[in-house]
Design an enzyme around this catalytic site. Structure first.
Site, PDB file in Angstrom:
ATOM      1  N   CYS A   2      36.306  36.170  38.144  1.00  0.00           N
ATOM      2  CA  CYS A   2      34.900  35.947  38.488  1.00  0.00           C
ATOM      3  C   CYS A   2      34.740  35.282  39.859  1.00  0.00           C
ATOM      4  O   CYS A   2      35.612  34.554  40.312  1.00  0.00           O
ATOM      5  CB  CYS A   2      34.267  35.022  37.461  1.00  0.00           C
ATOM      6  SG  CYS A   2      34.568  35.501  35.781  1.00  0.00           S
ATOM      7  N   ARG A  27      38.590  40.366  44.077  1.00  0.00           N
ATOM      8  CA  ARG A  27      39.134  39.550  42.986  1.00  0.00           C
ATOM      9  C   ARG A  27      39.093  40.269  41.648  1.00  0.00           C
ATOM     10  O   ARG A  27      39.745  39.842  40.708  1.00  0.00           O
ATOM     11  CB  ARG A  27      38.332  38.240  42.875  1.00  0.00           C
ATOM     12  CG  ARG A  27      38.432  37.377  44.110  1.00  0.00           C
ATOM     13  CD  ARG A  27      37.412  36.269  44.064  1.00  0.00           C
ATOM     14  NE  ARG A  27      37.647  35.374  42.953  1.00  0.00           N
ATOM     15  CZ  ARG A  27      38.357  34.260  43.033  1.00  0.00           C
ATOM     16  NH1 ARG A  27      38.909  33.915  44.169  1.00  0.00           N
ATOM     17  NH2 ARG A  27      38.523  33.496  41.980  1.00  0.00           N
ATOM     18  N   TRP A  74      34.046  38.732  35.292  1.00  0.00           N
ATOM     19  CA  TRP A  74      35.168  39.456  34.678  1.00  0.00           C
ATOM     20  C   TRP A  74      35.164  39.013  33.217  1.00  0.00           C
ATOM     21  O   TRP A  74      35.410  37.846  32.917  1.00  0.00           O
ATOM     22  CB  TRP A  74      36.465  39.072  35.379  1.00  0.00           C
ATOM     23  CG  TRP A  74      37.670  39.830  34.956  1.00  0.00           C
ATOM     24  CD1 TRP A  74      37.995  41.116  35.295  1.00  0.00           C
ATOM     25  CD2 TRP A  74      38.752  39.350  34.148  1.00  0.00           C
ATOM     26  NE1 TRP A  74      39.197  41.451  34.747  1.00  0.00           N
ATOM     27  CE2 TRP A  74      39.683  40.396  34.037  1.00  0.00           C
ATOM     28  CE3 TRP A  74      39.022  38.144  33.500  1.00  0.00           C
ATOM     29  CZ2 TRP A  74      40.865  40.270  33.310  1.00  0.00           C
ATOM     30  CZ3 TRP A  74      40.194  38.022  32.780  1.00  0.00           C
ATOM     31  CH2 TRP A  74      41.090  39.076  32.691  1.00  0.00           C
ATOM     32  N   ASN A 100      32.493  30.283  36.266  1.00  0.00           N
ATOM     33  CA  ASN A 100      33.860  30.818  36.155  1.00  0.00           C
ATOM     34  C   ASN A 100      34.625  29.899  35.210  1.00  0.00           C
ATOM     35  O   ASN A 100      34.494  28.678  35.315  1.00  0.00           O
ATOM     36  CB  ASN A 100      34.578  30.787  37.509  1.00  0.00           C
ATOM     37  CG  ASN A 100      33.984  31.752  38.509  1.00  0.00           C
ATOM     38  OD1 ASN A 100      33.135  32.564  38.161  1.00  0.00           O
ATOM     39  ND2 ASN A 100      34.444  31.670  39.745  1.00  0.00           N
ATOM     40  N   GLY A 101      35.440  30.458  34.341  1.00  0.00           N
ATOM     41  CA  GLY A 101      36.213  29.621  33.422  1.00  0.00           C
ATOM     42  C   GLY A 101      35.830  29.923  31.978  1.00  0.00           C
ATOM     43  O   GLY A 101      35.166  30.929  31.695  1.00  0.00           O
ATOM     44  N   GLU A 481      59.852  44.011  39.417  1.00  0.00           N
ATOM     45  CA  GLU A 481      58.717  44.029  40.343  1.00  0.00           C
ATOM     46  C   GLU A 481      58.282  45.474  40.656  1.00  0.00           C
ATOM     47  O   GLU A 481      57.092  45.772  40.700  1.00  0.00           O
ATOM     48  CB  GLU A 481      59.093  43.263  41.622  1.00  0.00           C
ATOM     49  CG  GLU A 481      58.067  43.267  42.718  1.00  0.00           C
ATOM     50  CD  GLU A 481      56.710  42.663  42.344  1.00  0.00           C
ATOM     51  OE1 GLU A 481      56.576  42.078  41.251  1.00  0.00           O
ATOM     52  OE2 GLU A 481      55.775  42.823  43.142  1.00  0.00           O
ATOM     53  N   LYS A 485      54.563  46.902  39.826  1.00  0.00           N
ATOM     54  CA  LYS A 485      53.682  47.505  40.835  1.00  0.00           C
ATOM     55  C   LYS A 485      53.184  48.860  40.354  1.00  0.00           C
ATOM     56  O   LYS A 485      52.011  49.174  40.456  1.00  0.00           O
ATOM     57  CB  LYS A 485      54.410  47.701  42.182  1.00  0.00           C
ATOM     58  CG  LYS A 485      54.657  46.509  43.029  1.00  0.00           C
ATOM     59  CD  LYS A 485      53.448  45.838  43.623  1.00  0.00           C
ATOM     60  CE  LYS A 485      52.824  44.848  42.694  1.00  0.00           C
ATOM     61  NZ  LYS A 485      53.334  43.526  42.643  1.00  0.00           N
ATOM     62  N   GLU A 488      50.682  48.569  37.344  1.00  0.00           N
ATOM     63  CA  GLU A 488      49.405  47.940  37.710  1.00  0.00           C
ATOM     64  C   GLU A 488      48.433  48.908  38.362  1.00  0.00           C
ATOM     65  O   GLU A 488      47.249  48.888  38.075  1.00  0.00           O
ATOM     66  CB  GLU A 488      49.648  46.826  38.744  1.00  0.00           C
ATOM     67  CG  GLU A 488      50.083  45.516  38.184  1.00  0.00           C
ATOM     68  CD  GLU A 488      50.119  44.441  39.265  1.00  0.00           C
ATOM     69  OE1 GLU A 488      50.828  44.631  40.272  1.00  0.00           O
ATOM     70  OE2 GLU A 488      49.425  43.433  39.113  1.00  0.00           O
ATOM     71  N   HIS A 504      71.945  49.495  25.788  1.00  0.00           N
ATOM     72  CA  HIS A 504      71.615  48.783  24.553  1.00  0.00           C
ATOM     73  C   HIS A 504      70.252  49.184  23.997  1.00  0.00           C
ATOM     74  O   HIS A 504      69.692  48.464  23.181  1.00  0.00           O
ATOM     75  CB  HIS A 504      71.683  47.267  24.781  1.00  0.00           C
ATOM     76  CG  HIS A 504      73.046  46.805  25.187  1.00  0.00           C
ATOM     77  ND1 HIS A 504      74.106  46.742  24.313  1.00  0.00           N
ATOM     78  CD2 HIS A 504      73.529  46.428  26.397  1.00  0.00           C
ATOM     79  CE1 HIS A 504      75.179  46.334  24.956  1.00  0.00           C
ATOM     80  NE2 HIS A 504      74.862  46.135  26.235  1.00  0.00           N
ATOM     81  N   LYS A 603      42.532  39.520  40.800  1.00  0.00           N
ATOM     82  CA  LYS A 603      43.450  39.021  41.819  1.00  0.00           C
ATOM     83  C   LYS A 603      43.953  37.629  41.466  1.00  0.00           C
ATOM     84  O   LYS A 603      45.119  37.312  41.657  1.00  0.00           O
ATOM     85  CB  LYS A 603      42.749  38.999  43.182  1.00  0.00           C
ATOM     86  CG  LYS A 603      43.630  38.531  44.331  1.00  0.00           C
ATOM     87  CD  LYS A 603      44.793  39.484  44.543  1.00  0.00           C
ATOM     88  CE  LYS A 603      45.778  38.975  45.588  1.00  0.00           C
ATOM     89  NZ  LYS A 603      47.054  39.706  45.506  1.00  0.00           N
TER      90      LYS A 603
HETATM   91  O1  M6R Z   1      48.298  34.032  42.456  1.00  0.00           O
HETATM   92  P1  M6R Z   1      49.555  34.045  41.609  1.00  0.00           P
HETATM   93  O2  M6R Z   1      50.764  34.355  42.386  1.00  0.00           O
HETATM   94  O3  M6R Z   1      49.709  32.775  40.825  1.00  0.00           O
HETATM   95  O4  M6R Z   1      49.317  35.222  40.585  1.00  0.00           O
HETATM   96  C1  M6R Z   1      50.236  35.499  39.578  1.00  0.00           C
HETATM   97  C2  M6R Z   1      49.992  36.853  38.967  1.00  0.00           C
HETATM   98  O5  M6R Z   1      48.715  36.899  38.383  1.00  0.00           O
HETATM   99  C3  M6R Z   1      50.101  37.966  39.999  1.00  0.00           C
HETATM  100  O6  M6R Z   1      51.342  37.968  40.632  1.00  0.00           O
HETATM  101  C4  M6R Z   1      49.881  39.350  39.337  1.00  0.00           C
HETATM  102  O7  M6R Z   1      50.935  39.652  38.473  1.00  0.00           O
HETATM  103  C5  M6R Z   1      49.702  40.418  40.406  1.00  0.00           C
HETATM  104  N1  M6R Z   1      48.680  41.328  40.019  1.00  0.00           N
HETATM  105  C6  M6R Z   1      50.955  41.165  40.705  1.00  0.00           C
HETATM  106  O8  M6R Z   1      50.783  42.242  41.544  1.00  0.00           O
END
Ligand code: M6R
Length: 608
Positions: A2, A27, A74, A100-101, A481, A485, A488, A504, A603
């Protein structure tokens, strides 16, 4: 997650608020709304979906006034529809709240308010706040907000307006970032500086427990006992062009291509070539103190957690200090073994991730020294940690983290070098690592110059349903990673595994339909990974390999190959992740995904 923007001054509030909301779009959100004080009362306009829908609502039913608040939501409590969008109002429509929260005790508070006769229209926890402020209101908005907040459990960044105490915004923060922007005869509130950067560069960051009262004549920061507080005014030195796309189709691509520069920025002024070590200004620890730790705990989420795994490997190899990596969300609830002999490293791009922040506070409470590896300057983790390294990657707008990841790995390498050299790492080894670090920006550029090769591979696999990513040693986290990516932004199911673990279980999945990405640069475990490549090939899997030189043992085994330059083992993830970022990006674009704002993702995850 948010976003909040508020404005009070002499100008038309609506366009300023909409501009601010648009700058927060990155965000992630699923509805948006504004509340404007129009001189007589409060008017709200809300819409589910993108801000363009809210603009359409405003175009057909305009609203004007010189102060107001706005929000991108959000969804956490209730569906992402117009009714649940913020601002939320009290019974009489005299008080509007954006939030927010999460209000954790909203159910019991709501029950009490219903008994008192309040009528609720939304499913949100935020509406509870509006009614509580209404219940407490006696002519002065800040007093009513304070009274309401004393009863609230949970996290909040809020902005509130009332038509019975006009041309004033009351904002408060607990666990969700908020700042005030200072203009000339006008003031802003925002959850993120980028929302107001086009209007002002002077900001005051609120701390947890702070409440701010803004009118066009000035601002006050007070605590929840209405006692005045002194807060520093900061000047923001990054500019708007840094958060614009700069000619790239997407922020994510721009950010991938910025990496030669961001890696350089992270190292700038921190390498001591002759001594074969690093200099870290923000450490706030003497060499003696740095040597006193019995163990290191690194805590983070998502991509930052992957860089933490690489850091664990580096630190244990070069410093011989035991390192544990914990998901922040797990660490905070599991009675961790942490004490004043523990160095707790907290990694976060945003510096605002709720779980990571809570984990850091937990470690602090248990006596650990906390150390932040953070990108966003002035963020909560940066401010609350005892010291740290800013990774200097610049604003990262794409929801999928790219340049922050490589900079985090560099920051961890610098820290490793520093502690390692204080322990047993020789000056010769230190110099070798520095030499490799200095070569990285050019090597990353070399890879990026060949992005078209990756785009061809993406074309081949854009319809795949599943992907496996396999790597060992330093590149097991790279595999994780790469898989993260891809899933996501392309919504393809992808898993990362240590290559040898494949036999395994995941080996059962392999057939001619399964692309398997091997991250296999020529490092100390290369020969081991070759056997795993053979195992996949024997089962007709499609092998895409990230390699670093000609290898007879791989001849005829690879369906697609992408070469990365040679570097020291500990830095191979920095080079190997670049083609994986590009692969995810091109596949997502070819599938028509919203690359910069993938569905369901935010974000900065500022709720638990
Ligand atoms: O801002 P941060 O690095 O603390 O965020 C952590 C994760 O939310 C962030 O890395 C998330 O997994 C991303 N979408 C990865 O691309």
């Amino acid at each position: 997650m948010c976003g909040i923007v508020g404005y009070v001054g002499d100008r038309a509030a609506t366009p300023l608020l909409i501009d601010g909301l648009k700058r927060l779009e990155y965000r992630g959100y699923d509805s948006a709304g504004v509340a404007i004080l129009n001189g007589k009362g409060i008017e709200t306009r809300k819409a589910a979906g993108k801000i363009s829908r809210l603009e359409a609502v405003l175009a057909s039913n305009p609203v004007s006034g010189n102060s107001g608040i706005a929000h991108t939501r959000w969804a956490t409590h209730g569906a992402p529809n117009e009714c649940n969008a913020h601002p939320q109002m009290d019974c009489r429509g005299h008080i509007a709240v954006v939030h927010n929260g999460i209000i954790e005790n909203s159910t019991s508070l709501k029950a009490r308010l219903v008994e008192l006769g309040h009528k609720f229209v939304s499913e949100t926890d935020t509406e509870v706040l509006a009614h509580m402020i209404e219940e407490a209101f006696d002519g002065n908005l800040e007093d009513a907000v304070i009274e309401a907040l004393w009863q609230v459990e949970g996290t909040y960044g809020i902005a509130v307006v009332s038509s019975d105490d006009r041309d004033k915004i009351v904002a408060a923060r607990k666990g969700s970032p908020l700042l005030i922007g200072l203009g000339d005869g006008e003031y802003y509130v925002a959850s993120d500086a980028s929302a107001i950067l086009s209007q002002t560069r002077e900001v005051v960051y609120l701390d947890d427990g702070d409440l701010a009262v803004l009118t066009k004549d000035g601002y006050r920061v007070i605590d929840l006992r209405a006692k005045d507080l002194e807060r520093t005014v900061h000047k923001i030195d990054w500019d708007l062009s840094q958060i614009e796309r700069g000619g790239f189709d997407h922020f994510m691509l721009k950010e991938i291509f910025e990496q030669p520069e961001t890696i350089e920025n992270c190292m700038r002024g921190r390498l001591l070539d002759e001594e074969g070590t690093s200099k870290l200004g923000g450490l706030n620890m003497t060499d003696e103190e740095l040597l006193k730790f019995d163990n290191i705990v690194i805590t983070a989420c998502g991509t930052s957690w992957h860089s933490a795994l690489i850091g664990e490997h580096m630190l244990e190899e070069l410093t011989r200090i035991p390192v544990e990596v914990e998901y922040a969300s797990e660490f905070r609830y599991r009675n961790p073994i942490v004490n004043d002999k523990t160095l707790c490293i907290v990694i976060s791009q945003s510096g605002e991730t709720a779980d990571t922040l809570a984990a850091m506070r937990e470690a602090k409470n248990r006596g650990a020294r906390t150390y932040g590896i953070v990108n966003v300057v002035g963020s909560t983790i940066a401010r609350e940690s005892g010291g740290g390294i800013y990774v200097h990657a610049g604003p990262e707008i794409g929801v999928a983290s790219t340049k922050a990841f490589t900079s985090q790995v560099i920051a961890l390498a610098l820290l490793t070098l520093k502690i390692g050299r204080l322990k047993d790492v020789s000056v010769v080894r230190g110099k070798e690592i520095i030499h490799a670090l200095r070569a990285l920006p050019g090597q990353v550029k070399e890879i990026l110059d060949r992005a078209a090769e990756i785009e061809e591979i993406a074309e081949e696999f854009k319809r795949a349903q599943n992907f496996l990513y396999l790597g060992r040693g330093y590149n097991f986290p790279t595999a994780l990673e790469g898989a993260l990516k891809l899933k996501e932004i392309s919504y393809i199911h992808a898993e990362g595994y240590p290559a040898a673990e494949m036999k395994h279980g995941p080996i059962a999945l392999i057939d001619e339909m399964m692309p398997v990405v091997f991250i296999t640069p020529h490092d100390s475990v290369f020969d081991k990974v070759v056997s795993n490549v053979h195992e996949v090939k024997a089962r007709k899997g499609k092998v895409i390999a990230i390699t670093s030189r000609d290898e007879p043992s791989l001849v005829g085994m690879l369906d697609y190959e992408f070469r990365i330059p040679q570097t020291v083992d500990m830095l191979t993830p920095v080079l190997a992740c670049i083609p994986l970022q590009l692969l995810a990006y091109y596949i997502a674009v070819k599938r028509g995904s919203n690359v910069d704002q993938p569905r369901n993702l935010a974000k900065s995850v500022t709720v638990e």
